[in-house]
Design an enzyme around this catalytic site. Sequence first.
Site, PDB file in Angstrom:
ATOM      1  N   SER A  14      87.914-105.395  77.880  1.00  0.00           N
ATOM      2  CA  SER A  14      88.121-106.232  76.542  1.00  0.00           C
ATOM      3  C   SER A  14      87.748-107.641  76.650  1.00  0.00           C
ATOM      4  CB  SER A  14      89.749-106.244  76.558  1.00  0.00           C
ATOM      5  OG  SER A  14      90.442-106.821  77.539  1.00  0.00           O
ATOM      6  N   LEU A  85      85.015-105.332  89.704  1.00  0.00           N
ATOM      7  CA  LEU A  85      85.931-105.380  90.821  1.00  0.00           C
ATOM      8  C   LEU A  85      85.373-105.039  92.223  1.00  0.00           C
ATOM      9  CD1 LEU A  85      89.145-103.596  89.205  1.00  0.00           C
ATOM     10  CD2 LEU A  85      88.212-105.913  89.241  1.00  0.00           C
ATOM     11  N   HIS A 104      88.512-114.889  86.934  1.00  0.00           N
ATOM     12  CA  HIS A 104      89.689-114.674  87.999  1.00  0.00           C
ATOM     13  C   HIS A 104      91.177-114.654  87.080  1.00  0.00           C
ATOM     14  CE1 HIS A 104      91.297-113.064  91.679  1.00  0.00           C
ATOM     15  NE2 HIS A 104      92.170-114.091  91.615  1.00  0.00           N
TER      16      HIS A 104
HETATM   17  C1  GAR Z   1      90.956-109.557  83.525  1.00  0.00           C
HETATM   18  O1  GAR Z   1      92.217-109.978  83.674  1.00  0.00           O
HETATM   19  C2  GAR Z   1      90.030-110.234  84.662  1.00  0.00           C
HETATM   20  O2  GAR Z   1      90.439-111.324  84.830  1.00  0.00           O
HETATM   21  C3  GAR Z   1      90.451-109.292  85.978  1.00  0.00           C
HETATM   22  O3  GAR Z   1      90.284-107.883  85.569  1.00  0.00           O
HETATM   23  C4  GAR Z   1      90.729-107.947  83.839  1.00  0.00           C
HETATM   24  C5  GAR Z   1      89.772-107.067  83.382  1.00  0.00           C
HETATM   25  O4  GAR Z   1      90.248-106.924  82.182  1.00  0.00           O
HETATM   26  N1  GAR Z   1      89.192-109.533  86.936  1.00  0.00           N
HETATM   27  C6  GAR Z   1      89.646-109.648  88.207  1.00  0.00           C
HETATM   28  O5  GAR Z   1      90.672-109.267  88.461  1.00  0.00           O
HETATM   29  C7  GAR Z   1      88.210-110.041  89.241  1.00  0.00           C
HETATM   30  N2  GAR Z   1      88.788-110.209  90.446  1.00  0.00           N
HETATM   31  P1  GAR Z   1      89.346-106.542  80.932  1.00  0.00           P
HETATM   32  O6  GAR Z   1      88.435-104.976  81.645  1.00  0.00           O
HETATM   33  O7  GAR Z   1      90.219-105.668  79.667  1.00  0.00           O
HETATM   34  O8  GAR Z   1      88.268-107.330  80.495  1.00  0.00           O
END
Ligand code: GAR
Length: 188
Positions: A14, A85, A104
């Site tokens: 997203s 990740l 983050h």
């Molecule tokens: C987001 O909240 C981002 O901050 C987090 O994963 C989510 C991805 O959401 N990132 C981490 O945890 C990195 N360590 P998305 O795929 O809907 O953008």
Amino acid sequence: MEKKLAIFASGSGSNAENIINHFSGNKNVSFPFILCNKKDAYVKVRAERLNVPFRLFTKDELKDGTVLGWLQEAKVDYVILAGFLLQVPSAIIEAFPNRIINIHPALLPKFGGKGMYGSHVHEAVVAAGEKESGISIHYVNENLDEGQVIFQAKCKVLPTDTPEDVAHNVHELEYQYFPQVIAQVIGE
Ligand code: GAR
């Protein structure tokens, strides 16, 4: 001059979609591809919808120089980690000094490091009884979640909030600020 941004994502995507939409009217910014390490990740559907090429890679390809080769071949200027990740290998970090930006979903240095990603972060924040959480946008260095912080924004955590509530509020901050901070860093 045109700036080329490669987005790395591992899940829903997203943030990736929000960033690409933000720059859609800007001819100086382009997205050669979205790079992903998970074949079933929903970000693939978003990439198709957005008409941005999607490239899947394995952990080995991330480490053996294949992915770095793609970035160099496409003359990428900046790498954006939007819900990515895996740890970025040092060869990629060295090739893009201060040009890799991660988001983050917590207020670093709290709730960062190994195992702290996605819902795990929000669960830990609630379990610790934190009164606030938020987002940290930072440059990526060799140490996970320890690169220089560029920007942080906070949201309240109420005693009644579930990890899902915190995730929702944090995502809202991500959508509001991540594209703006990228624009500032790349000078657009
Ligand atoms: C987001 O909240 C981002 O901050 C987090 O994963 C989510 C991805 O959401 N990132 C981490 O945890 C990195 N360590 P998305 O795929 O809907 O953008």
